[in-house]
Design a protein around this motif. Structure first.
Motif, PDB file in Angstrom:
ATOM      1  N   TRP A  39       0.623  -1.193   0.215  1.00  0.00           N
ATOM      2  CA  TRP A  39       0.044   0.121  -0.143  1.00  0.00           C
ATOM      3  C   TRP A  39       0.967   1.234   0.076  1.00  0.00           C
ATOM      4  O   TRP A  39       1.910   1.483   0.366  1.00  0.00           O
ATOM      5  N   GLY A  90      -2.679   5.275   1.676  1.00  0.00           N
ATOM      6  CA  GLY A  90      -3.508   4.215   1.530  1.00  0.00           C
ATOM      7  C   GLY A  90      -3.709   3.117   2.829  1.00  0.00           C
ATOM      8  O   GLY A  90      -4.857   2.902   3.300  1.00  0.00           O
ATOM      9  N   TYR A 146      -6.353   3.995  -3.863  1.00  0.00           N
ATOM     10  CA  TYR A 146      -5.698   3.196  -2.868  1.00  0.00           C
ATOM     11  C   TYR A 146      -5.865   1.682  -3.135  1.00  0.00           C
ATOM     12  O   TYR A 146      -4.673   0.944  -3.168  1.00  0.00           O
TER      13      TYR A 146
END
Length: 449
Positions: A268, A272, A317
């Motif tokens: 990520w 995010g 994200y």
């Protein structure tokens, strides 16, 4: 949605007297330009109200989160926009229906006070009945204006008229997305409309379409309406890339979920991962696990997850994390436009009446499938002005300029997008954490040397 809209100087491109005459020539009935515009106006306005037909009185005033607006507000705001953009400018001696409505239903354009969406769900008045009377009043005056305008007057009013109708098309899409979220937030999960089947479908096989590096042109030019953020057309250099033949499906995304994708921070972006922890994300919006099986909320109620449908209601994200997990990336918006510019914008749009992403109806992996309709596809491009696009002064200048910060571009339209909004050059944009729109994923990759 208002951030799509165009500037006063640019939005009129292609909507001059010549184009008005072309409008009439395209109609099989040979309608006059004024009559053609009247018919187009009725169609857009009636469609908005048909979308609200299934609602009960209680549904019109609900605002389940800050990002959505009550349906009553959409009905009134689009009407106020027509008052400000068309009637106040071109209808002789027209007076505001209610001077207080600017404070309630404007959002910054045409000198109205800007109100964030957060407080829109607390207004009890005007009533729903009064909002519909307001719509009737403005409709009558618009149609009267078009009926009595000569060709020269039509040439002046048409740019603002086209802008206003495209603005309402945008709000039709947002109205449906907002209804879905409002209904989902209700513990009883109401049904907006009964399920409409998309017909027979087959599982396509995934292929990768290659595009050589080189100079390309993107952006809108020529006659026909376009929002100003699609202009000007300009040259870009694109490295060699390849694009997946179809969007990522629920079944493919489920593998990411079950592999612990929401528990692996390495996949990520930092912001995010903060969202995953802050909001407790474990799957796309509207997914729920019941007795070991995944279900999801649709506008026709809760359904067991269908694995061959395009995954939707994921944030940027999530799209980026999935792409990294899959060993790929998201396309840039220039790559997306180059890939789909030669393909007609046909697909599962709002007019289909499904209001849900459909599985592919083709097994031809050699084709690029479902680029238009079904789901807006995230790109890795930030929403910025094109080279040479300058923010103009005046009311229209707000529409593109004030939103060009911290948002990412999406392309292609969705199953609730009116077909008339979509061109190969159409740019949508959202903050990267947003999930209530019908947004999904198509993978890309660099060409191997």
């Amino acid at each position: 949605m208002d951030g799509f809209l165009g500037t006063e100087e640019i939005v009129g491109t292609g909507t001059d007297r010549r184009m008005i005459m072309e409008y009439a020539q395209r109609t099989e009935a040979g309608l006059s330009p004024g009559r053609w515009l009247q018919e187009r106006y009725r169609d857009v306005r009636e469609t908005t109200e048909r979308l609200a037909d299934p609602l009960e009185a209680e549904d019109y005033v609900v605002q389940a989160m800050e990002d959505v607006c009550p349906p009553k507000w959409h009905l009134a705001h689009t009407t106020w926009f027509l008052e400000a953009a068309v009637l106040q400018r071109y209808a002789p001696r027209y007076e505001w229906y209610d001077h207080n409505y600017a404070a309630l239903f404007a959002s910054g354009e045409f000198g109205g006070e800007f109100h964030a969406s957060a407080p829109r769900g607390v207004g009890l008045r005007p009533t729903i009945e009064e909002i519909y009377r307001y719509r009737r009043h403005v409709d009558e005056r618009i149609l009267e204006l078009l009926e009595n305008a000569d060709e020269e007057q039509l040439s002046r009013v048409t740019p603002y008229f086209e802008l206003s109708l495209n603005h309402e098309l945008q709000h039709q899409e947002q109205l449906v997305a907002d209804i879905k979220y409002n209904y989902f937030a209700d513990p009883l999960k109401p049904v907006y409309r009964e399920r409409k089947e998309s017909g027979l479908h087959v599982l396509p096989y995934l292929t990768w379409h290659k595009f050589a590096e080189g100079q390309a042109e993107i952006g809108h030019q020529g006659p026909g309406f376009a929002f100003d953020n699609e202009m000007p057309r300009h040259k870009v250099w694109i490295g060699g890339f390849r694009l997946a033949s179809q969007p990522v499906t629920n079944g493919e995304y489920l593998q990411f979920v079950e592999d612990g994708g929401y528990r692996q921070p390495r996949l990520w972006l930092a912001e995010g991962w903060n969202c995953v922890q802050k909001y407790g994300w474990e799957a796309p919006l509207y997914w729920e696990k019941r007795d070991g099986n995944w279900w999801y909320y649709t506008l026709s109620g809760m359904r067991e997850l269908e694995l061959d449908e395009p995954v939707c209601h994921v944030s940027y994200y999530e799209a980026d994390a999935y792409a990294r997990w899959a060993g790929r990336r998201l396309p840039t918006e220039a790559e997306w436009e180059v890939a789909f510019s030669a393909i007609r914008p046909e697909g599962n749009f709002a007019e289909s009446g499904w209001f849900h992403p459909a599985p592919s109806g083709s097994s031809h992996g050699e084709l690029l499938l479902q680029g238009y309709g079904d789901i807006w596809e995230w790109t890795m491009s930030p929403y910025l002005p094109y080279p040479g696009n300058r923010r103009t002064e005046g009311p229209f200048g707000e529409y593109h300029g004030k939103y060009m910060s911290n948002r990412m571009v999406l392309r292609g339209g969705s199953c609730i997008t009116p077909r008339g909004l979509i061109r190969p050059t159409t740019r949508h944009y959202l903050l990267p954490e947003k999930r209530w729109q019908f947004s999904g994923i198509r993978l890309a990759d660099d060409l191997e040397e």
